[in-house]
Design a protein around this motif. Structure first.
Motif, PDB file in Angstrom:
ATOM      1  N   VAL A  40      12.590  19.687  -9.009  1.00  0.00           N
ATOM      2  CA  VAL A  40      11.359  18.916  -8.867  1.00  0.00           C
ATOM      3  C   VAL A  40      10.960  18.954  -7.402  1.00  0.00           C
ATOM      4  O   VAL A  40      11.818  19.150  -6.532  1.00  0.00           O
ATOM      5  CB  VAL A  40      11.525  17.462  -9.349  1.00  0.00           C
ATOM      6  CG1 VAL A  40      11.832  17.431 -10.836  1.00  0.00           C
ATOM      7  CG2 VAL A  40      12.601  16.745  -8.562  1.00  0.00           C
ATOM      8  N   PRO A  41       9.677  18.779  -7.123  1.00  0.00           N
ATOM      9  CA  PRO A  41       9.227  18.862  -5.723  1.00  0.00           C
ATOM     10  C   PRO A  41       9.982  17.887  -4.825  1.00  0.00           C
ATOM     11  O   PRO A  41      10.190  16.726  -5.188  1.00  0.00           O
ATOM     12  CB  PRO A  41       7.740  18.500  -5.816  1.00  0.00           C
ATOM     13  CG  PRO A  41       7.349  18.911  -7.186  1.00  0.00           C
ATOM     14  CD  PRO A  41       8.543  18.624  -8.042  1.00  0.00           C
ATOM     15  N   GLY A  42      10.403  18.395  -3.680  1.00  0.00           N
ATOM     16  CA  GLY A  42      11.081  17.551  -2.703  1.00  0.00           C
ATOM     17  C   GLY A  42      12.570  17.393  -2.933  1.00  0.00           C
ATOM     18  O   GLY A  42      13.248  16.724  -2.142  1.00  0.00           O
ATOM     19  N   GLU A  89      13.042  11.941 -16.926  1.00  0.00           N
ATOM     20  CA  GLU A  89      13.784  12.475 -15.781  1.00  0.00           C
ATOM     21  C   GLU A  89      14.203  13.931 -15.982  1.00  0.00           C
ATOM     22  O   GLU A  89      14.754  14.560 -15.069  1.00  0.00           O
ATOM     23  CB  GLU A  89      15.014  11.613 -15.473  1.00  0.00           C
ATOM     24  CG  GLU A  89      15.903  11.330 -16.653  1.00  0.00           C
ATOM     25  CD  GLU A  89      15.611   9.987 -17.308  1.00  0.00           C
ATOM     26  OE1 GLU A  89      14.411   9.656 -17.475  1.00  0.00           O
ATOM     27  OE2 GLU A  89      16.578   9.297 -17.669  1.00  0.00           O
ATOM     28  N   ASP A  90      13.960  14.488 -17.164  1.00  0.00           N
ATOM     29  CA  ASP A  90      14.206  15.913 -17.389  1.00  0.00           C
ATOM     30  C   ASP A  90      13.045  16.775 -16.892  1.00  0.00           C
ATOM     31  O   ASP A  90      13.130  18.009 -16.916  1.00  0.00           O
ATOM     32  CB  ASP A  90      14.432  16.194 -18.872  1.00  0.00           C
ATOM     33  CG  ASP A  90      15.696  15.564 -19.421  1.00  0.00           C
ATOM     34  OD1 ASP A  90      15.643  15.033 -20.557  1.00  0.00           O
ATOM     35  OD2 ASP A  90      16.718  15.582 -18.708  1.00  0.00           O
ATOM     36  N   GLY A 114      10.702  30.738 -13.365  1.00  0.00           N
ATOM     37  CA  GLY A 114      10.666  29.338 -13.741  1.00  0.00           C
ATOM     38  C   GLY A 114       9.627  29.017 -14.794  1.00  0.00           C
ATOM     39  O   GLY A 114       8.609  29.703 -14.925  1.00  0.00           O
ATOM     40  N   THR A 115       9.892  27.962 -15.547  1.00  0.00           N
ATOM     41  CA  THR A 115       8.935  27.464 -16.540  1.00  0.00           C
ATOM     42  C   THR A 115       8.899  25.939 -16.429  1.00  0.00           C
ATOM     43  O   THR A 115       9.937  25.289 -16.295  1.00  0.00           O
ATOM     44  CB  THR A 115       9.310  27.920 -17.956  1.00  0.00           C
ATOM     45  OG1 THR A 115       8.299  27.514 -18.881  1.00  0.00           O
ATOM     46  CG2 THR A 115      10.652  27.372 -18.415  1.00  0.00           C
ATOM     47  N   GLN A 116       7.701  25.384 -16.464  1.00  0.00           N
ATOM     48  CA  GLN A 116       7.514  23.945 -16.255  1.00  0.00           C
ATOM     49  C   GLN A 116       7.796  23.173 -17.539  1.00  0.00           C
ATOM     50  O   GLN A 116       7.281  23.502 -18.610  1.00  0.00           O
ATOM     51  CB  GLN A 116       6.089  23.659 -15.788  1.00  0.00           C
ATOM     52  CG  GLN A 116       5.764  22.187 -15.624  1.00  0.00           C
ATOM     53  CD  GLN A 116       6.448  21.565 -14.435  1.00  0.00           C
ATOM     54  OE1 GLN A 116       6.486  22.139 -13.347  1.00  0.00           O
ATOM     55  NE2 GLN A 116       7.010  20.367 -14.638  1.00  0.00           N
ATOM     56  N   VAL A 117       8.599  22.127 -17.387  1.00  0.00           N
ATOM     57  CA  VAL A 117       8.847  21.177 -18.460  1.00  0.00           C
ATOM     58  C   VAL A 117       8.395  19.798 -17.984  1.00  0.00           C
ATOM     59  O   VAL A 117       8.822  19.345 -16.914  1.00  0.00           O
ATOM     60  CB  VAL A 117      10.341  21.132 -18.843  1.00  0.00           C
ATOM     61  CG1 VAL A 117      10.616  19.991 -19.807  1.00  0.00           C
ATOM     62  CG2 VAL A 117      10.770  22.463 -19.442  1.00  0.00           C
ATOM     63  N   THR A 118       7.524  19.171 -18.739  1.00  0.00           N
ATOM     64  CA  THR A 118       7.032  17.841 -18.400  1.00  0.00           C
ATOM     65  C   THR A 118       7.268  16.920 -19.584  1.00  0.00           C
ATOM     66  O   THR A 118       6.814  17.206 -20.693  1.00  0.00           O
ATOM     67  CB  THR A 118       5.541  17.864 -18.044  1.00  0.00           C
ATOM     68  OG1 THR A 118       5.321  18.788 -16.974  1.00  0.00           O
ATOM     69  CG2 THR A 118       5.066  16.490 -17.621  1.00  0.00           C
ATOM     70  N   VAL A 119       7.972  15.829 -19.329  1.00  0.00           N
ATOM     71  CA  VAL A 119       8.281  14.859 -20.369  1.00  0.00           C
ATOM     72  C   VAL A 119       7.556  13.563 -20.033  1.00  0.00           C
ATOM     73  O   VAL A 119       7.814  12.952 -18.990  1.00  0.00           O
ATOM     74  CB  VAL A 119       9.790  14.619 -20.487  1.00  0.00           C
ATOM     75  CG1 VAL A 119      10.082  13.676 -21.662  1.00  0.00           C
ATOM     76  CG2 VAL A 119      10.531  15.935 -20.667  1.00  0.00           C
TER      77      VAL A 119
END
Length: 121
Positions: A40-42, A89-90, A114-119
């Motif tokens: 995740v960013p940062g 948090e995943d 990479g592939t984005q996962v947003t929960v």
């Protein structure tokens, strides 16, 4: 040389599921251990799961044990990450990686884009 391409990411509600795939080029895929990491960013890239060259050994981060399953199909040059009961948090960008030893450290030789996962909660 191994090229890795992830797919299967997306937006899902908490409690949902996704299955990530990582397709590898090259004839030597079955020789490599494979890992999944997320970022995740940062924050630093975080270990998620890994699997030995023949699938006989797997290891998971404590945060995903019992919810995620790593597997591979050497005939299809593909490694999978089945993610169940997803939590906010995943969320992150998920990367697959190939190396000679399955390890929790990011010491892999090849990485996908990479592939984005947003929960969502």
């Amino acid at each position: 040389q191994v090229q890795l391409v992830e797919s299967g990411g997306g937006l899902v509600q908490a409690g949902g599921l996704l299955r990530l795939s990582c397709a590898a080029s090259g004839r030597t895929f079955s020789s490599y251990a494979m890992g999944w990491f997320r970022q995740v960013p940062g924050k630093e890239r975080e270990f998620v799961a890994c699997i030995s060259w023949n699938g006989g050994r797997t290891n998971y981060a404590d945060s995903v044990k019992g919810r995620f399953t790593i597997s591979r199909d050497n005939a299809k040059n593909t490694v999978y990450l089945q993610m169940d009961n997803l939590k906010p948090e995943d969320t992150g960008v998920y990367y697959c990686a190939a190396g000679w030893v399955e390890t929790m450290d990011p010491n892999y030789d090849y990485w996908g884009q990479g592939t984005q996962v947003t929960v969502s909660s």
